[in-house]
Design an enzyme around this catalytic site. Structure first.
Site, PDB file in Angstrom:
ATOM      1  CG  HIS A  57      -0.446   0.085   2.533  1.00 33.41           C
ATOM      2  ND1 HIS A  57       0.364  -0.875   3.095  1.00 33.41           N
ATOM      3  CD2 HIS A  57      -0.590   1.047   3.484  1.00 33.41           C
ATOM      4  CE1 HIS A  57       0.674  -0.527   4.327  1.00 33.41           C
ATOM      5  NE2 HIS A  57       0.117   0.648   4.589  1.00 33.41           N
ATOM      6  CG  HIS A  59      -0.007   4.319   4.732  1.00 36.34           C
ATOM      7  ND1 HIS A  59      -0.745   3.560   5.608  1.00 36.34           N
ATOM      8  CD2 HIS A  59      -0.841   5.295   4.280  1.00 36.34           C
ATOM      9  CE1 HIS A  59      -1.981   4.051   5.691  1.00 36.34           C
ATOM     10  NE2 HIS A  59      -2.057   5.089   4.882  1.00 36.34           N
ATOM     11  CG  ASP A  61       4.811   3.002   7.480  1.00 34.86           C
ATOM     12  OD1 ASP A  61       3.863   3.502   6.837  1.00 34.86           O
ATOM     13  OD2 ASP A  61       4.672   2.025   8.243  1.00 34.86           O
ATOM     14  CG  HIS A  62       4.071   0.104   4.370  1.00 40.77           C
ATOM     15  ND1 HIS A  62       3.917  -1.206   4.758  1.00 40.77           N
ATOM     16  CD2 HIS A  62       3.661   0.860   5.428  1.00 40.77           C
ATOM     17  CE1 HIS A  62       3.416  -1.243   5.990  1.00 40.77           C
ATOM     18  NE2 HIS A  62       3.258   0.004   6.415  1.00 40.77           N
ATOM     19  CG  HIS A 116      -4.110   0.037   6.680  1.00 43.77           C
ATOM     20  ND1 HIS A 116      -4.051   0.636   7.915  1.00 43.77           N
ATOM     21  CD2 HIS A 116      -2.952   0.374   6.057  1.00 43.77           C
ATOM     22  CE1 HIS A 116      -2.906   1.309   8.030  1.00 43.77           C
ATOM     23  NE2 HIS A 116      -2.226   1.165   6.906  1.00 43.77           N
ATOM     24  CG  ASP A 133       0.507  -1.306   7.849  1.00 38.74           C
ATOM     25  OD1 ASP A 133       1.428  -2.094   8.112  1.00 38.74           O
ATOM     26  OD2 ASP A 133       0.677  -0.071   7.763  1.00 38.74           O
ATOM     27  CG  HIS A 171       3.986  -1.811  11.476  1.00 44.97           C
ATOM     28  ND1 HIS A 171       4.797  -0.717  11.620  1.00 44.97           N
ATOM     29  CD2 HIS A 171       3.230  -1.578  10.379  1.00 44.97           C
ATOM     30  CE1 HIS A 171       4.536   0.156  10.653  1.00 44.97           C
ATOM     31  NE2 HIS A 171       3.596  -0.342   9.873  1.00 44.97           N
TER      32      HIS A 171
HETATM   33 FE    FE Z   1       2.628   0.790   8.247  1.00 43.93          FE
HETATM   34 ZN    ZN Z   2      -0.050   1.614   6.563  1.00 49.59          ZN
END
Ligand code: FE
Ligand code: ZN
Length: 261
Positions: A57, A59, A61-62, A116, A133, A171
């Site tokens: 996805h 985001h 942090d990915h 998400h 996530d 995570h």
């Molecule tokens: Fe994340």
């Molecule tokens: Zn995420």
């Protein structure tokens, strides 16, 4: 067969490093590289080259490491969902599509698992599910631009996979998730045992991920929305009867968002 290793990133992300179990030629893939630096370091140290990036996805942090990784390995394939918030994809994939990272001798099946985010996907091969996530060990992601209904349906889909499926989420949130799981189901003996086991792993600095889907089915309240004790707890938060699993899921997710996190 796949060899799978975590590359820790940021405070609590795992970037999953995938290689051939035996006889590989040094080509590897990574899932959700939010940061390039730890990936470059690991690949350089082991003399590996990056042939593919799989994104679940959009985001940051990915996907935040994608540009810098492509600067080092410009030919790497970048598989990602159709979403304009992901700019560097070379292969757009969705439900039912397949991805074969060069050099890995494995073919991933793509599952659409929105909730998400509206375009979140997961990758499944060799009994390993890279679920980003969506499903976490002991919990699930928050609802951002997807919907509670979507996330509930996506988790039901994952729950229907073979129980020995290993779930590689992105995570290390497990201990916090299991704390909330105990709010929902304080008497569940398998949950109590899981918390003790997870604490031991973390005390040794080891990841609690992956987890077997069978363990999630036994202890993760977001997969247990048909269990009477979980329904009763969710109704206690909602203050009203909840008529279906989606309503139970939504109450659990709101309860965690509003009171626990
Ligand atoms: Fe994340
Ligand atoms: Zn995420």
């Amino acid at each position: 067969m796949l060899r799978i290793e975590p590359i820790p990133a940021f405070a609590d992300n795992y970037i999953w490093l995938l290689g051939a179990a035996t006889g590989g030629d040094g080509r590897v893939a990574v899932v959700d590289p939010g940061d390039a630096e730890p990936v470059v370091e690991r690949l350089r140290a082991q003399n590996l080259s990056l042939s593919a990036i799989l994104l679940t996805h959009h985001h940051y942090d990915h996907q935040g490491g994608v540009a810098d990784l492509l600067a080092c390995w410009p030919d790497a394939l970048v598989a990602a969902p159709e979403d304009r918030r992901i700019g560097r994809a070379t292969l757009r994939v969705g439900e039912g599509d397949q991805v074969a990272p060069p050099g890995l001798d494995v073919v991933f099946r793509v599952l659409a698992v929105p909730g998400h985010t509206a375009t979140h996907i997961a990758y499944l091969a060799d009994g390993a599910l890279f679920c980003g996530d969506t499903l976490f060990a002991g919990g699930c992601g928050r609802v951002f631009d997807g919907s509670f209904e979507q996330l509930a349906a996506s988790l039901r889909r994952i729950a229907a996979l073979p129980p020995d499926t290993r779930c590689y989420c992105a995570h290390e949130y497990t201990l916090a998730n299991l704390g909330f799981a105990q709010w929902a189901e304080p008497q569940n003996p398998e949950l109590i045992a899981r918390i003790a086991a997870a604490r031991e792993l973390r005390a040794r600095g080891e990841p609690t991920v992956p987890s077997a889907l069978s363990l999630e089915l036994a202890t993760n309240p977001f997969l247990r929305t048909a269990v009477p004790a979980v329904i009763a707890a969710a109704e206690g938060f909602a203050g009203a009867p909840l008529n279906d699993e989606t309503a139970v899921f939504t109450a659990l997710r709101r309860w965690k968002d509003e009171r626990y996190d």
